[in-house]
Design a protein around this motif. Structure first.
Motif, PDB file in Angstrom:
ATOM      1  N   THR A  12      -3.213  11.623 205.147  1.00 41.31           N
ATOM      2  CA  THR A  12      -3.007  13.050 205.367  1.00 41.31           C
ATOM      3  C   THR A  12      -3.540  13.838 204.185  1.00 41.31           C
ATOM      4  OG1 THR A  12      -1.027  12.659 206.706  1.00 41.31           O
ATOM      5  CG2 THR A  12      -1.308  14.864 205.789  1.00 41.31           C
ATOM      6  N   GLN A  13      -4.394  14.806 204.475  1.00 39.53           N
ATOM      7  CA  GLN A  13      -4.904  15.700 203.451  1.00 39.53           C
ATOM      8  C   GLN A  13      -4.937  17.112 204.019  1.00 39.53           C
ATOM      9  OE1 GLN A  13      -9.075  15.501 202.313  1.00 39.53           O
ATOM     10  NE2 GLN A  13      -8.540  15.894 200.178  1.00 39.53           N
ATOM     11  N   ASP A  14      -4.106  17.986 203.468  1.00 37.79           N
ATOM     12  CA  ASP A  14      -3.994  19.351 203.961  1.00 37.79           C
ATOM     13  C   ASP A  14      -3.653  19.305 205.458  1.00 37.79           C
ATOM     14  OD1 ASP A  14      -3.997  22.127 203.830  1.00 37.79           O
ATOM     15  OD2 ASP A  14      -6.158  22.294 204.075  1.00 37.79           O
ATOM     16  N   VAL A  15      -4.493  19.864 206.310  1.00 39.50           N
ATOM     17  CA  VAL A  15      -4.205  19.884 207.750  1.00 39.50           C
ATOM     18  C   VAL A  15      -4.805  18.686 208.464  1.00 39.50           C
ATOM     19  CG1 VAL A  15      -4.051  22.389 207.802  1.00 39.50           C
ATOM     20  CG2 VAL A  15      -6.254  21.274 208.252  1.00 39.50           C
ATOM     21  N   TRP A  16      -5.517  17.830 207.732  1.00 36.59           N
ATOM     22  CA  TRP A  16      -6.224  16.712 208.355  1.00 36.59           C
ATOM     23  C   TRP A  16      -5.400  15.432 208.265  1.00 36.59           C
ATOM     24  CZ3 TRP A  16     -10.071  18.520 211.056  1.00 36.59           C
ATOM     25  CH2 TRP A  16     -10.709  19.691 210.630  1.00 36.59           C
ATOM     26  N   GLN A  17      -5.452  14.657 209.320  1.00 36.02           N
ATOM     27  CA  GLN A  17      -4.812  13.341 209.349  1.00 36.02           C
ATOM     28  C   GLN A  17      -5.770  12.386 210.054  1.00 36.02           C
ATOM     29  OE1 GLN A  17      -1.141  12.453 211.705  1.00 36.02           O
ATOM     30  NE2 GLN A  17      -0.225  12.118 209.678  1.00 36.02           N
TER      31      GLN A  17
END
Length: 241
Positions: A12-17
């Motif tokens: 998970t990074q910011d809004v990205w998974q």
């Protein structure tokens, strides 16, 4: 240049998974602190020509920890507590290790890495040590390393690196070596006799430890040994005895 195998996990990074190549930082900092240059090797198709192309650019290989090796690779039925299979990682790391064997590249194998090498050499694993040994001393869970005492055999390559006799190590594993693979010599054991380290019975630089030396920031000797051997390998020199 030290190649480090990585996980392929949901990140998970910011809004990205998304699934991504992932490796805990202590492996990387351990190599850099020992004078090596870490190169991450995420799981990918394990064609022999791809493996050879990768290894041509490296001087040493570090097989890292992680989830359990697929028991099908050593002819065993899956224990209910064995991790789900990761065939992409198993295939890639087995191919990397066999390629390193072909060119006699120095190898350090940590935890899962030790187990993978043992399987590659025809050995087998205990799939759940609390059942096999009657103790949970090697994995207390919760992301916390257990501290266990191992005994390092004198006269071994491992003893040359970290000294013979008793040593406190960081453990986090519920599996371990059952039958030792071909061409491997046990060089450290735990209190119940469980193999905690091995090395090659020949001249090749192959050191495997069941514990997590990257978790001990005050002791980089195993990584320094790998980097020293890799430096000699890069120059085409004989490996240290």
């Amino acid at each position: 240049m030290i190649g480090l195998t990585t996980y392929l996990e949901l990140v998970t990074q910011d809004v990205w998974q998304e699934r991504g190549a992932f490796l805990p930082e202590p492996y990387v900092t351990s190599v850099t602190a020992a004078g090596g240059i870490p190169v991450l090797l995420p799981p990918q198709p394990a064609a022999e020509d791809v493996v050879d192309a990768v290894l041509e650019r490296l001087d040493g290989l570090l097989l890292t920890g992680g989830l359990d090796v697929d028991p099908a690779l050593y002819g065993a039925e899956r224990h209910p507590l064995t991790d789900p299979a990761r065939p992409d990682r198993d295939a890639w790391e087995l191919a990397l290790f066999r390629g390193a064997e072909r060119c006699r590249m120095p190898v350090l194998a940590i935890c899962r890495g030790l187990q993978l090498v043992n399987v590659a050499r025809g050995g087998t694993l205990h799939q759940h040590l609390p059942e096999a040994l009657g103790t949970e001393r090697y994995c207390v869970g919760g992301g916390q390393y257990a501290i266990n005492e191992v005994t390092v055999d004198s006269g071994s390559r491992l003893a040359e690196l970290i000294g013979p006799g008793e040593l406190d190590v960081h453990s986090y594993h519920h599996q371990g070596i059952e039958r030792l693979g071909e061409g491997l010599v046990a060089t450290a054991r735990g209190q119940e006799g469980l193999v905690q380290a091995f090395e090659s019975d020949g001249d090749d630089y192959l050191v495997g430890v069941q514990w997590h030396p990257e978790a001990n920031t005050e002791d980089r000797r195993l990584f320094e040994g790998l980097v020293a051997a890799a430096s000699m390998f890069s120059l085409g020199s004989a490996l240290p005895a």
